[in-house]
Design a protein around this motif. Structure first.
Motif, short mmCIF file in Angstrom:
data_model
loop_
_atom_site.label_atom_id
_atom_site.label_comp_id
_atom_site.label_asym_id
_atom_site.label_seq_id
_atom_site.Cartn_x
_atom_site.Cartn_y
_atom_site.Cartn_z
N HIS A 110 0.86 -1.19 0.00
CA HIS A 110 0.00 0.00 0.00
C HIS A 110 0.89 1.23 0.00
O HIS A 110 1.82 1.34 0.80
CB HIS A 110 -0.91 0.04 1.23
CG HIS A 110 -1.55 1.37 1.42
ND1 HIS A 110 -1.09 2.29 2.34
CD2 HIS A 110 -2.58 1.96 0.76
CE1 HIS A 110 -1.84 3.38 2.26
NE2 HIS A 110 -2.74 3.21 1.31
N THR A 154 -4.73 3.25 -2.65
CA THR A 154 -6.08 3.46 -2.14
C THR A 154 -6.00 4.49 -1.03
O THR A 154 -5.57 4.20 0.09
CB THR A 154 -6.74 2.15 -1.66
OG1 THR A 154 -7.98 2.47 -0.98
CG2 THR A 154 -5.84 1.33 -0.74
N ALA A 212 -6.80 0.97 -6.60
CA ALA A 212 -7.91 0.27 -5.97
C ALA A 212 -9.05 1.23 -5.68
O ALA A 212 -9.05 2.38 -6.11
CB ALA A 212 -7.42 -0.40 -4.69
N ASP A 220 -11.47 3.89 -3.85
CA ASP A 220 -11.28 5.07 -3.01
C ASP A 220 -12.66 5.55 -2.59
O ASP A 220 -13.23 6.46 -3.21
CB ASP A 220 -10.52 6.18 -3.75
CG ASP A 220 -9.02 6.05 -3.61
OD1 ASP A 220 -8.54 5.94 -2.46
OD2 ASP A 220 -8.32 6.05 -4.63
N ARG A 246 -8.06 2.30 4.68
CA ARG A 246 -7.14 2.16 3.55
C ARG A 246 -6.47 0.79 3.53
O ARG A 246 -6.34 0.15 2.48
CB ARG A 246 -6.09 3.28 3.59
CG ARG A 246 -6.72 4.65 3.37
CD ARG A 246 -5.94 5.74 4.06
NE ARG A 246 -4.77 6.14 3.33
CZ ARG A 246 -3.82 6.93 3.85
NH1 ARG A 246 -3.91 7.38 5.09
NH2 ARG A 246 -2.78 7.27 3.12
N GLU A 255 -8.87 -2.01 2.44
CA GLU A 255 -9.05 -2.05 0.99
C GLU A 255 -7.83 -2.66 0.30
O GLU A 255 -7.96 -3.46 -0.63
CB GLU A 255 -9.33 -0.65 0.44
CG GLU A 255 -9.38 -0.53 -1.08
CD GLU A 255 -10.48 -1.33 -1.75
OE1 GLU A 255 -10.47 -1.42 -2.99
OE2 GLU A 255 -11.36 -1.89 -1.04
#
Length: 201
Positions: A7, A33, A65, A67, A94, A97
């Motif tokens: 991420h 994300t 991804a 949002d 976040r 996800e």
């Protein structure tokens, strides 16, 4: 190399994690994300900066991804300037996800660039990633990237990357502005005190 979903909150904070994780034997794929980033023009500028670096320099794939801004407003915004509560809710949204994408794409390992910055809540972020990842069948790869923040700052400037001056949400923008004003006022006061203390000639 072992695939890992990373991420990422921005381009500059991705530099050192990608390098260090590769040195460990992981091959990161970045997952973007970040529904916290406001306004949308800022969100786009950060994503464009990340993608340009990922494509041209790092040669790392980027997955954009979901949002869900409504979810962020419901989960994090009510905390307002209660930073601990707001950031915890933001991290949880976040990272969940990212982990959902990781499970969907067949990854086993997940990490985040959030903890490059010394301004983030390191322990809270680690606690949340450690709790969220197993729910999606993933193994968290938790590393303290903070010692490499100066190197990431230097390198990103050398590369001419856009560097933001707040975390992302409207509350962090206001907090950062206040901190900058306070620092400026402190510098002015120190200079005034130094002039007053200087011997008169």
């Amino acid at each position: 190399m072992t695939p890992l979903l990373l991420h990422a909150c921005c381009g500059p904070c991705s530099l050192e994690p990608v390098r260090l994780l590769r040195a460990e034997g992981f091959e990161p794929t970045i997952c973007w994300t970040n529904p916290n980033i406001q306004p949308v023009s800022e969100w786009q500028r950060r994503l464009d900066t990340l993608r340009a670096w990922a494509d041209e320099v790092a040669h790392v794939d980027v997955i954009v991804a979901g949002d869900d801004r409504d979810a962020w407003e419901a989960a994090a915004a009510p905390a307002g300037f209660d930073r601990e509560r707001r950031c915890r809710a933001c991290y949880a949204l976040r990272l969940a996800e990212a982990c959902r994408v990781g499970r969907e794409r067949g990854f086993e390992f997940v990490s985040t660039t959030l903890v490059v910055s010394p301004y983030q809540l390191f322990d809270a972020c680690g606690e949340i990633l450690s709790a969220v990842a197993p729910r999606f069948g993933l193994t968290p790869v938790w590393r303290d990237f903070r010692p490499f923040y100066p190197e990431a700052t230097r390198e990103s400037r050398e590369l001419g990357m856009y560097r933001q001056n707040y975390c992302g949400c409207r509350f962090s923008a206001a907090e950062a502005a206040i901190e900058r004003h306070e620092a400026r006022d402190a510098r002015k006061a120190a200079k005034a005190a130094a002039r007053s203390a200087a011997p008169q000639v």
